[in-house]
Design an enzyme around this catalytic site. Structure first.
Site, PDB file in Angstrom:
ATOM      1  N   SER A  52      52.557  60.480 144.996  1.00  0.00           N
ATOM      2  CA  SER A  52      51.215  60.947 145.379  1.00  0.00           C
ATOM      3  C   SER A  52      51.241  61.871 146.604  1.00  0.00           C
ATOM      4  O   SER A  52      52.219  61.899 147.360  1.00  0.00           O
ATOM      5  CB  SER A  52      50.313  59.744 145.678  1.00  0.00           C
TER       6      SER A  52
HETATM    7  N1  SAM Z   1      52.799  55.102 144.537  1.00  0.00           N
HETATM    8  C1  SAM Z   1      53.763  55.850 143.767  1.00  0.00           C
HETATM    9  C2  SAM Z   1      54.815  56.465 144.657  1.00  0.00           C
HETATM   10  O1  SAM Z   1      54.815  56.197 145.860  1.00  0.00           O
HETATM   11  O2  SAM Z   1      55.663  57.195 144.122  1.00  0.00           O
HETATM   12  C3  SAM Z   1      53.137  56.883 142.876  1.00  0.00           C
HETATM   13  C4  SAM Z   1      52.243  56.295 141.883  1.00  0.00           C
HETATM   14  S1  SAM Z   1      51.960  57.291 140.481  1.00  0.00           S
HETATM   15  C5  SAM Z   1      50.632  58.290 141.069  1.00  0.00           C
HETATM   16  C6  SAM Z   1      51.169  56.068 139.466  1.00  0.00           C
HETATM   17  C7  SAM Z   1      52.132  55.082 138.831  1.00  0.00           C
HETATM   18  O3  SAM Z   1      51.360  54.052 138.236  1.00  0.00           O
HETATM   19  C8  SAM Z   1      52.990  55.670 137.714  1.00  0.00           C
HETATM   20  O4  SAM Z   1      54.337  55.529 138.019  1.00  0.00           O
HETATM   21  C9  SAM Z   1      52.587  54.852 136.477  1.00  0.00           C
HETATM   22  O5  SAM Z   1      53.666  54.599 135.602  1.00  0.00           O
HETATM   23  C10 SAM Z   1      52.083  53.578 137.122  1.00  0.00           C
HETATM   24  N2  SAM Z   1      51.178  52.740 136.329  1.00  0.00           N
HETATM   25  C11 SAM Z   1      50.127  53.113 135.563  1.00  0.00           C
HETATM   26  N3  SAM Z   1      49.538  52.031 135.010  1.00  0.00           N
HETATM   27  C12 SAM Z   1      50.249  50.949 135.458  1.00  0.00           C
HETATM   28  C13 SAM Z   1      50.131  49.550 135.249  1.00  0.00           C
HETATM   29  N4  SAM Z   1      49.185  49.006 134.476  1.00  0.00           N
HETATM   30  N5  SAM Z   1      51.023  48.743 135.860  1.00  0.00           N
HETATM   31  C14 SAM Z   1      52.007  49.235 136.646  1.00  0.00           C
HETATM   32  N6  SAM Z   1      52.174  50.560 136.871  1.00  0.00           N
HETATM   33  C15 SAM Z   1      51.297  51.404 136.287  1.00  0.00           C
END
Ligand code: SAM
Length: 200
Positions: A52
């Site tokens: 992000s």
């Molecule tokens: N916070 C992360 C970082 O520091 O790199 C970036 C997050 S990225 C914007 C969003 C993440 O949420 C993705 O890797 C996606 O696979 C994950 N995601 C989406 N739905 C999810 C769920 N139900 N449970 C766990 N992870 C999930």
């Protein structure tokens, strides 16, 4: 990045700024993006996901009001960057990521950097992590259509849950507090996140 994109745009929380000063973002992006690691935008991390935007992460962390002794959950751990930031400023952090390859890389990075209070679990984070609950704060790093009920249940009394909530037209960063078991909700501005995938 800290001077221009964080302090310069209103991030004032000392603990949050400290965390950004400690965690090397270049360790959390693929090699071809390392030269862009301190630009204030999201970058691809593979599997169609992103690390992000630093400013948005800083707003979310600032809204968590952490003091240092909390047990915290991040849903959507991706590269592990936010888990590392949290590990600098709270007692214990659990990150859940549904894509196994990302979770494994995140684990390796956190281990390499020496974080012993940070843990990554592979799974559907919308169900939370009941075996580790309650959490003093929960950060959801993907946009949901609702507050997943399991996350609300696993939030400690007095705790804060930060989540991007989306409707048909937009996403709004939403701050939720549990006060005497009741939900208090506040909108903290527009945002843009990949979707939270709920298995249910
Ligand atoms: N916070 C992360 C970082 O520091 O790199 C970036 C997050 S990225 C914007 C969003 C993440 O949420 C993705 O890797 C996606 O696979 C994950 N995601 C989406 N739905 C999810 C769920 N139900 N449970 C766990 N992870 C999930």
């Amino acid at each position: 990045m800290i001077e221009k994109d964080l302090i310069g745009r209103g991030i004032y929380n000392e603990r949050v700024l400290y965390a950004f000063s400690k965690v090397p973002r270049e360790e959390f992006v693929p090699p071809q993006y390392k030269h862009l690691a301190y630009e204030d935008y999201p970058l691809p991390i593979g599997e169609g996901q992103t690390i992000s935007q630093p400013y948005m992460v800083a707003i979310m962390l600032q809204e968590m009001h952490l003091k240092g002794d909390e047990k915290v959950l991040e849903v959507g751990a991706g590269s592990g960057y936010v888990v590392a930031l949290l590990a600098e400023i709270c007692r214990e952090v659990w990150g859940i990521e549904r894509i196994a390859s990302l979770a494994e890389q995140a684990r390796e990075r956190l281990q390499k950097l020496g974080y012993t209070n940070a843990h990554i679990i592979i799974g559907d984070g919308s169900k939370g992590l009941p075996e580790q609950a309650p959490f003093d704060a929960i950060l959801v790093s993907a946009a949901g259509r609702r507050v997943p009920p399991a996350l609300w249940e696993q939030l400690a009394e007095g705790g804060r849950l930060i989540i991007p909530l989306e409707n048909e037209y937009s996403q709004i960063l939403t701050v939720i507090e549990k006060k005497e078991g009741k939900m208090r909700k506040r909108e903290a501005g527009p945002c843009l996140f990949v979707p939270l995938i709920e298995e249910e």
